[in-house]
Scaffold this motif. Sequence first.
Motif, PDB file in Angstrom:
ATOM      1  N   LEU A 149     -19.288 -17.092 -24.591  1.00 26.41           N
ATOM      2  CA  LEU A 149     -18.847 -16.215 -23.511  1.00 26.41           C
ATOM      3  C   LEU A 149     -18.780 -17.007 -22.216  1.00 26.41           C
ATOM      4  CD1 LEU A 149     -21.259 -15.088 -21.315  1.00 26.41           C
ATOM      5  CD2 LEU A 149     -22.127 -14.157 -23.444  1.00 26.41           C
ATOM      6  N   ILE A 150     -17.790 -16.661 -21.402  1.00 23.78           N
ATOM      7  CA  ILE A 150     -17.652 -17.273 -20.086  1.00 23.78           C
ATOM      8  C   ILE A 150     -16.974 -16.263 -19.171  1.00 23.78           C
ATOM      9  CG2 ILE A 150     -15.457 -18.362 -20.710  1.00 23.78           C
ATOM     10  CD1 ILE A 150     -16.157 -20.609 -18.735  1.00 23.78           C
ATOM     11  N   GLN A 151     -17.489 -16.150 -17.973  1.00 27.71           N
ATOM     12  CA  GLN A 151     -16.895 -15.266 -16.971  1.00 27.71           C
ATOM     13  C   GLN A 151     -16.846 -15.997 -15.643  1.00 27.71           C
ATOM     14  OE1 GLN A 151     -17.869 -10.907 -16.578  1.00 27.71           O
ATOM     15  NE2 GLN A 151     -18.777 -11.570 -14.644  1.00 27.71           N
ATOM     16  N   SER A 152     -15.702 -15.915 -14.984  1.00 25.90           N
ATOM     17  CA  SER A 152     -15.533 -16.541 -13.678  1.00 25.90           C
ATOM     18  C   SER A 152     -14.556 -15.699 -12.867  1.00 25.90           C
ATOM     19  CB  SER A 152     -15.016 -17.975 -13.826  1.00 25.90           C
ATOM     20  OG  SER A 152     -13.700 -17.972 -14.341  1.00 25.90           O
ATOM     21  N   ASP A 153     -14.264 -16.155 -11.657  1.00 17.87           N
ATOM     22  CA  ASP A 153     -13.341 -15.408 -10.798  1.00 17.87           C
ATOM     23  C   ASP A 153     -11.975 -15.214 -11.449  1.00 17.87           C
ATOM     24  OD1 ASP A 153     -15.169 -15.046  -8.829  1.00 17.87           O
ATOM     25  OD2 ASP A 153     -14.436 -16.648  -7.524  1.00 17.87           O
ATOM     26  N   PHE A 154     -11.511 -16.217 -12.210  1.00 13.78           N
ATOM     27  CA  PHE A 154     -10.146 -16.164 -12.719  1.00 13.78           C
ATOM     28  C   PHE A 154     -10.042 -16.103 -14.235  1.00 13.78           C
ATOM     29  CE2 PHE A 154      -9.678 -17.830  -8.451  1.00 13.78           C
ATOM     30  CZ  PHE A 154      -8.578 -17.118  -7.979  1.00 13.78           C
ATOM     31  N   SER A 155     -11.162 -15.947 -14.936  1.00 14.09           N
ATOM     32  CA  SER A 155     -11.067 -15.884 -16.398  1.00 14.09           C
ATOM     33  C   SER A 155     -12.255 -15.135 -16.999  1.00 14.09           C
ATOM     34  CB  SER A 155     -10.995 -17.289 -17.001  1.00 14.09           C
ATOM     35  OG  SER A 155     -12.195 -17.999 -16.753  1.00 14.09           O
ATOM     36  N   GLU A 156     -11.983 -14.536 -18.156  1.00 16.83           N
ATOM     37  CA  GLU A 156     -13.015 -13.905 -18.970  1.00 16.83           C
ATOM     38  C   GLU A 156     -12.696 -14.236 -20.425  1.00 16.83           C
ATOM     39  OE1 GLU A 156     -13.039  -9.731 -18.235  1.00 16.83           O
ATOM     40  OE2 GLU A 156     -13.255  -9.940 -16.062  1.00 16.83           O
ATOM     41  N   HIS A 157     -13.649 -14.843 -21.129  1.00 13.15           N
ATOM     42  CA  HIS A 157     -13.415 -15.233 -22.517  1.00 13.15           C
ATOM     43  C   HIS A 157     -14.649 -14.894 -23.355  1.00 13.15           C
ATOM     44  CE1 HIS A 157      -9.891 -17.429 -21.179  1.00 13.15           C
ATOM     45  NE2 HIS A 157     -10.645 -18.087 -20.306  1.00 13.15           N
ATOM     46  N   VAL A 158     -14.412 -14.256 -24.501  1.00 18.11           N
ATOM     47  CA  VAL A 158     -15.487 -13.920 -25.442  1.00 18.11           C
ATOM     48  C   VAL A 158     -15.006 -14.278 -26.843  1.00 18.11           C
ATOM     49  CG1 VAL A 158     -16.893 -12.097 -26.450  1.00 18.11           C
ATOM     50  CG2 VAL A 158     -16.370 -12.044 -24.009  1.00 18.11           C
ATOM     51  N   VAL A 159     -15.855 -14.972 -27.596  1.00 23.11           N
ATOM     52  CA  VAL A 159     -15.547 -15.292 -28.993  1.00 23.11           C
ATOM     53  C   VAL A 159     -16.794 -15.010 -29.828  1.00 23.11           C
ATOM     54  CG1 VAL A 159     -14.856 -17.062 -30.647  1.00 23.11           C
ATOM     55  CG2 VAL A 159     -13.921 -17.108 -28.328  1.00 23.11           C
ATOM     56  N   PHE A 207      -3.995 -15.077 -12.422  1.00 28.41           N
ATOM     57  CA  PHE A 207      -3.123 -16.023 -11.736  1.00 28.41           C
ATOM     58  C   PHE A 207      -3.179 -15.763 -10.227  1.00 28.41           C
ATOM     59  CE2 PHE A 207      -1.264 -14.822 -15.831  1.00 28.41           C
ATOM     60  CZ  PHE A 207      -1.325 -16.039 -16.501  1.00 28.41           C
ATOM     61  N   ASN A 208      -3.598 -16.750  -9.477  1.00 32.81           N
ATOM     62  CA  ASN A 208      -3.600 -16.713  -8.007  1.00 32.81           C
ATOM     63  C   ASN A 208      -4.626 -15.742  -7.426  1.00 32.81           C
ATOM     64  OD1 ASN A 208      -1.453 -18.584  -7.959  1.00 32.81           O
ATOM     65  ND2 ASN A 208       0.036 -16.918  -8.195  1.00 32.81           N
ATOM     66  N   ASP A 209      -4.606 -14.478  -7.836  1.00 38.86           N
ATOM     67  CA  ASP A 209      -5.493 -13.459  -7.274  1.00 38.86           C
ATOM     68  C   ASP A 209      -6.425 -12.951  -8.373  1.00 38.86           C
ATOM     69  OD1 ASP A 209      -6.757 -11.346  -6.068  1.00 38.86           O
ATOM     70  OD2 ASP A 209      -4.929 -10.287  -5.473  1.00 38.86           O
ATOM     71  N   LYS A 210      -7.743 -13.030  -8.137  1.00 39.93           N
ATOM     72  CA  LYS A 210      -8.701 -12.618  -9.164  1.00 39.93           C
ATOM     73  C   LYS A 210      -8.712 -11.119  -9.407  1.00 39.93           C
ATOM     74  CE  LYS A 210     -12.568 -12.643  -5.846  1.00 39.93           C
ATOM     75  NZ  LYS A 210     -13.870 -13.252  -5.524  1.00 39.93           N
ATOM     76  N   TYR A 211      -8.021 -10.358  -8.577  1.00 43.21           N
ATOM     77  CA  TYR A 211      -7.869  -8.930  -8.798  1.00 43.21           C
ATOM     78  C   TYR A 211      -6.404  -8.557  -9.049  1.00 43.21           C
ATOM     79  CZ  TYR A 211     -12.587  -8.603  -6.883  1.00 43.21           C
ATOM     80  OH  TYR A 211     -13.940  -8.749  -6.650  1.00 43.21           O
ATOM     81  N   GLY A 212      -5.556  -9.543  -9.336  1.00 39.06           N
ATOM     82  CA  GLY A 212      -4.127  -9.295  -9.437  1.00 39.06           C
ATOM     83  C   GLY A 212      -3.569  -9.472 -10.833  1.00 39.06           C
ATOM     84  N   LEU A 213      -2.487 -10.269 -10.928  1.00 38.05           N
ATOM     85  CA  LEU A 213      -1.765 -10.442 -12.188  1.00 38.05           C
ATOM     86  C   LEU A 213      -2.582 -11.277 -13.170  1.00 38.05           C
ATOM     87  CD1 LEU A 213       0.999  -9.987 -13.642  1.00 38.05           C
ATOM     88  CD2 LEU A 213       1.667 -12.228 -12.726  1.00 38.05           C
ATOM     89  N   PHE A 214      -2.591 -10.854 -14.458  1.00 36.31           N
ATOM     90  CA  PHE A 214      -3.317 -11.601 -15.486  1.00 36.31           C
ATOM     91  C   PHE A 214      -2.593 -11.488 -16.817  1.00 36.31           C
ATOM     92  CE2 PHE A 214      -5.098  -7.297 -15.613  1.00 36.31           C
ATOM     93  CZ  PHE A 214      -5.104  -6.998 -16.964  1.00 36.31           C
ATOM     94  N   GLY A 215      -2.907 -12.430 -17.699  1.00 32.22           N
ATOM     95  CA  GLY A 215      -2.466 -12.370 -19.086  1.00 32.22           C
ATOM     96  C   GLY A 215      -3.674 -12.146 -19.971  1.00 32.22           C
ATOM     97  N   PHE A 216      -3.500 -11.478 -21.100  1.00 34.51           N
ATOM     98  CA  PHE A 216      -4.641 -11.194 -21.965  1.00 34.51           C
ATOM     99  C   PHE A 216      -4.264 -11.366 -23.435  1.00 34.51           C
ATOM    100  CE2 PHE A 216      -2.446  -7.161 -21.564  1.00 34.51           C
ATOM    101  CZ  PHE A 216      -2.475  -6.639 -22.854  1.00 34.51           C
ATOM    102  N   LEU A 217      -5.286 -11.658 -24.230  1.00 32.30           N
ATOM    103  CA  LEU A 217      -5.120 -11.824 -25.678  1.00 32.30           C
ATOM    104  C   LEU A 217      -6.389 -11.327 -26.353  1.00 32.30           C
ATOM    105  CD1 LEU A 217      -3.703 -12.986 -28.242  1.00 32.30           C
ATOM    106  CD2 LEU A 217      -4.878 -15.142 -27.753  1.00 32.30           C
TER     107      LEU A 217
END
Length: 403
Positions: free
Chosen positions: A72-82, A121-131
């Motif tokens: 797991l990793i969480q930061s201003d611009f990403s969140e990932h869980v495996v 992307f650019n804004d931590k509260y804005g546009l994002f991609g997810f999978l």
Amino acid sequence: MKKTFLLVLFLSQIIFAQSTQLFKDYGIKTYSSYNLYLDAQDFFAFNRTNYLDDGAHNTSYNSHFGVFGNYLIQSDFSEHVVNGNGRINYNFSSHADYAGENVNEYTQGSLYLYTQSKQYFNDKYGLFGFLTSNINLLYNFKDETNQNSEAVSLGVGYGRIVNVKFVAQAYIINDELDANLSETELFNLAEVLEKKDKGYYSLKYKDNAYVQFYNDISTITKKPQYLGKIIQIISSSIYKTSERAIGYEFKVGTTLSFFDKNRFGDFTNTNDIFASIEYAYPIDFNKQFIATVTYIKNMHDKPLNAPHFTSFLYFSVDHNYRWSSVITAGYECIYPKDEIPLENYSFSLQSSLVVINSLSAYVNATYSKENFYSSGNNYSAIGYPRSKFEGMSTHFGLRYYIF
């Protein structure tokens, strides 16, 4: 009179702003952890039972082992869980009596993998991609058959919902211990509680997770003598902290699902598109409102698939530390061609109260009406028609410690 009304309205706005400002200022915390381990605690197990009266007996052998991992990793611009594991299971059992012997033997291999990734992307509260992916592979070596299912959802979105329940918990700890924490210290305490909830301490510190967790809390509060009270606030039902979240999130994407042929006949894959929006807002420091709406459309009109609409409302009130109430309402429907839409309704109300330390009570009322099963995947249109049913239940319970 008009001036008095305006003054009361102005003061209420100030109190409201101050009570929720902590939630708005909490922000995104950065942390990560991972582990990978071999688990073979059930590597070999043997059991035999003899029935002395009739001479029958049961015998069984079992062996289970596998590799497990978490990340797991969480930061201003990403969140990932495996989360994942691969396992081998062997089972042998036999039962013998006067009629003969029945033997059952099989070996199974399985692989499970769940991933959830979000990149801003650019804004931590804005546009994002997810999978998001959910892969389940199961193979029976004896029958040479498998029962596999894979689902992958991907797309883009805008916005971000931040879980701030831990700010409320930190506030309660600070208040009950009279710790006089600064805002920075309060947020540090909330971050420790958040990490514990996300599994950070278990992944990083293994068997010492609770030791490190409570050491960190004692360091921040500077109240090590009240460790027992802190544990009570975090884990006991006496102190109520319902869900807390703030923000909104809009998503559009597609879900690709794959199944074995023997699961749904010739129905082996499907492609759905979806759009969803979730809104979460603390009405004040003790009240929470959450609403979600999702629409899903199958692209190939596969069997068991149809346009699918779901909505959900959640409202909670923490009346005080010892009394909380939650109201939820849900609605979902599917629209098969040339048929009346199938619909599910649900509504529930629950209130829990601790009168004194030795007396607690709660009341629950639930109503539901269902026409179909859902697949369990929030972004899949698969639905299973079922016999209509309507249910209503109420429950009142209490616990009183005599001694």
